[in-house]
Design a protein around this motif. Structure first.
Motif, PDB file in Angstrom:
ATOM      1  N   UNK A  97       0.834  -1.202   0.000  1.00 47.35           N
ATOM      2  CA  UNK A  97       0.000   0.000   0.000  1.00 47.35           C
ATOM      3  C   UNK A  97       0.872   1.256   0.000  1.00 47.35           C
ATOM      4  N   UNK A  98       1.949   1.241   0.776  1.00 44.38           N
ATOM      5  CA  UNK A  98       2.827   2.412   0.873  1.00 44.38           C
ATOM      6  C   UNK A  98       3.504   2.718  -0.454  1.00 44.38           C
ATOM      7  N   UNK A  99       3.985   1.682  -1.151  1.00 42.08           N
ATOM      8  CA  UNK A  99       4.586   1.911  -2.468  1.00 42.08           C
ATOM      9  C   UNK A  99       3.565   2.508  -3.430  1.00 42.08           C
ATOM     10  N   UNK A 100       2.348   1.983  -3.413  1.00 48.18           N
ATOM     11  CA  UNK A 100       1.299   2.519  -4.282  1.00 48.18           C
ATOM     12  C   UNK A 100       1.016   3.977  -3.947  1.00 48.18           C
ATOM     13  N   UNK A 101       0.854   4.247  -2.673  1.00 52.26           N
ATOM     14  CA  UNK A 101       0.563   5.625  -2.256  1.00 52.26           C
ATOM     15  C   UNK A 101       1.664   6.586  -2.693  1.00 52.26           C
ATOM     16  N   UNK A 102       2.918   6.172  -2.504  1.00 56.24           N
ATOM     17  CA  UNK A 102       4.040   7.052  -2.817  1.00 56.24           C
ATOM     18  C   UNK A 102       4.088   7.371  -4.308  1.00 56.24           C
ATOM     19  N   UNK A 103       3.841   6.368  -5.151  1.00 53.14           N
ATOM     20  CA  UNK A 103       3.849   6.586  -6.600  1.00 53.14           C
ATOM     21  C   UNK A 103       2.697   7.513  -7.003  1.00 53.14           C
ATOM     22  N   UNK A 104       1.509   7.239  -6.499  1.00 54.39           N
ATOM     23  CA  UNK A 104       0.341   8.052  -6.843  1.00 54.39           C
ATOM     24  C   UNK A 104       0.499   9.483  -6.338  1.00 54.39           C
ATOM     25  N   UNK A 105       1.110   9.646  -5.166  1.00 52.04           N
ATOM     26  CA  UNK A 105       1.372  10.994  -4.660  1.00 52.04           C
ATOM     27  C   UNK A 105       2.338  11.746  -5.564  1.00 52.04           C
ATOM     28  N   UNK A 106       3.384  11.054  -6.022  1.00 58.82           N
ATOM     29  CA  UNK A 106       4.334  11.686  -6.928  1.00 58.82           C
ATOM     30  C   UNK A 106       3.629  12.180  -8.195  1.00 58.82           C
ATOM     31  N   UNK A 107       2.590  11.455  -8.599  1.00 60.65           N
ATOM     32  CA  UNK A 107       1.808  11.859  -9.768  1.00 60.65           C
ATOM     33  C   UNK A 107       0.748  12.899  -9.411  1.00 60.65           C
ATOM     34  N   UNK A 108       0.818  13.394  -8.173  1.00 60.43           N
ATOM     35  CA  UNK A 108      -0.034  14.483  -7.679  1.00 60.43           C
ATOM     36  C   UNK A 108      -1.493  14.094  -7.520  1.00 60.43           C
ATOM     37  N   UNK A 109      -1.728  12.830  -7.176  1.00 62.68           N
ATOM     38  CA  UNK A 109      -3.078  12.408  -6.823  1.00 62.68           C
ATOM     39  C   UNK A 109      -3.277  12.539  -5.319  1.00 62.68           C
ATOM     40  N   UNK A 110      -4.523  12.737  -4.945  1.00 69.60           N
ATOM     41  CA  UNK A 110      -4.903  12.780  -3.530  1.00 69.60           C
ATOM     42  C   UNK A 110      -5.290  11.367  -3.126  1.00 69.60           C
ATOM     43  N   UNK A 111      -4.495  10.772  -2.231  1.00 71.18           N
ATOM     44  CA  UNK A 111      -4.613   9.346  -1.926  1.00 71.18           C
ATOM     45  C   UNK A 111      -5.022   9.143  -0.467  1.00 71.18           C
TER      46      UNK A 111
END
Length: 431
Positions: free
Chosen positions: A56-70
């Motif tokens: 979950x943390x890896x997914x969150x970090x990638x999506x955050x880098x893409x500027x999504x609100x997670x």
């Protein structure tokens, strides 16, 4: 009815007395009363014996880098209770938590007047999460970790865009079953009709159950080692390096800072899920988001270095599979160190199997306990040990004896229950 944060937290924790009650009827009733906020989420649902939090943390970090609100829902907490419900890695505020309790409390108490009975602590927190992300503070995507099992877990009222089952192992067997196929059957309960499954389950008998469930529900399966693959290329002081390949993309020389071969597998599961979101859910994710997200991802209490001089590491290895990963990581990164292990566990775990593995790497093995209802006596733990060991009833006393004796050639590993390392972490960061 307004409440202070302290009053809200106390009200939630008072519900621990209702224990664990598998089943979804209470959840469905409460969420129905609240307007079914869970139906408003775009989510990924994760289950598994180990690796849920890191994946979950890896997914969150990638999506955050893409500027999504997670949004994320995880358990248990390591630093503060609020972290169980977070946005972009930041726990909800005390004010928000208090307002959530005020919003759901009338429904929770109304439930007690029905034949369904009282809601448990975890059910209440899960309802709060759905209400928060569904109504109060919507996110682009919500990553939801099961609490226990899958089929009857409180989170299993959600209909996600993808499901993930990380691994299968022997944990919570008194509830989930005594065999890997039985446990797999419970985890497979999160698979929904037509919704793809990403999995890292390796054992053939466990995977067969998952595969059969997915086929019956016409859910496409992406299995690590089959539909997508990872090659672990290097371990170093800075972490792990690997290549990744899936039907949608391939990348070489990806890096993660969380150490251990098991973390490479967790990162691969996260990547496969992210590429599914990119391909079929129109998430705009570039190579730079993937590389930076993976490199920066960090999960509290998972092979976390609290001190470098002396070297002190905490790791929430709370079942045999988790201890196996810890032992292998120690062999890879710290074979040149004299290893001292401080261990405590809960009573529903396979302590004998965990201790047998720790014995293979520990030069000094210490058993202790902590203030928690299911914590095991250190003497009961020590009864499983076949080599010389020490016993402390007070973990602070153990720390006070061990820490001053450590030199540059030592590594002090504190492991076992996540509740245990949470206490240790708070204490050491304050002193």
């Amino acid at each position: 009815m307004s409440m202070t944060y302290e009053e809200a937290l106390q009200w939630i924790q008072e519900r621990l007395k209702f224990g664990i009650k598998p089943g979804l009827e209470r959840m469905e009733w409460m969420l129905g009363e609240l307007g079914n906020p869970e139906r408003r989420l775009k989510s990924v649902h994760l289950a598994g014996t180990n690796g849920k939090g890191s994946t979950l943390t890896y997914m969150r970090a990638i999506l955050q880098e893409a500027e999504y609100k997670v949004g994320t829902f995880t358990s248990p907490y390591i630093e503060v209770f609020n972290e169980r419900i977070s946005i972009n890695g930041t726990p909800i505020s005390n004010e928000d938590l208090a307002e959530l309790v005020a919003a759901v409390r009338p429904v929770v108490e109304a439930l007690e007047e029905t034949d369904l009975g009282a809601a448990t602590e975890f059910e209440v927190i899960t309802v709060m999460m759905f209400y928060y992300f569904g109504i109060v503070n919507p996110c682009d995507i919500v990553l939801i970790e099961t609490g226990l099992g899958g089929r009857f877990d409180s989170t299993n009222v959600v209909y996600p865009v993808a499901t993930v089952i990380t691994t299968i192992g022997y944990d919570h067997m008194h509830i989930l079953g005594e065999t890997l196929p039985a446990i797999a059957g419970e985890k497979a309960g999160i698979i929904k009709p037509g919704i793809p499954l990403i999995t890292g389950v390796e054992q053939p008998d466990a995977y067969e159950v998952i595969q059969e469930t997915a086929a019956a529900k016409q859910a496409k399966v992406y299995k690590l080692g089959e539909q997508f693959a990872v090659e672990h290329t290097e371990s170093s002081a800075s972490g792990e390096q690997f290549h990744f390949q899936c039907p949608f993309a391939s990348y070489e020389n990806l890096c993660i800072s969380m150490r251990g071969a098991h973390q490479v597998q967790n990162a691969a599961l996260a990547l496969m899920t992210v590429f599914y979101l990119k391909t079929y859910q129109s998430f705009l994710i570039g190579e730079e988001h993937i590389r930076e997200g993976l490199r920066g991802a960090f999960w509290l209490g998972r092979f976390e270095t609290l001190s470098t001089e002396p070297l002190v590491i905490i790791d929430g290895a709370h079942n045999p599979e988790g201890v196996h990963s810890l032992v292998e990581t120690l062999r890879t990164h710290y074979s040149d160190k004299r290893i001292t292990v401080l261990f405590s566990a809960l009573g529903d775990k396979k302590a004998d199997r965990m201790i047998a593995q720790l014995e293979t790497v520990a030069d000094r093995l210490i058993f202790t306990t902590f203030d928690f209802p299911r914590a095991v006596s250190p003497r009961l733990l020590a009864a499983h040990c076949r080599k010389e060991h020490e016993v402390f009833d007070d973990w602070q006393e153990a720390l006070e004896q061990v820490l001053p004796s450590l030199t540059g050639g030592d590594a002090f590993i504190i492991t076992g229950s996540l509740y245990f390392i949470s206490e240790i972490r708070a204490y050491m960061l304050q002193t």
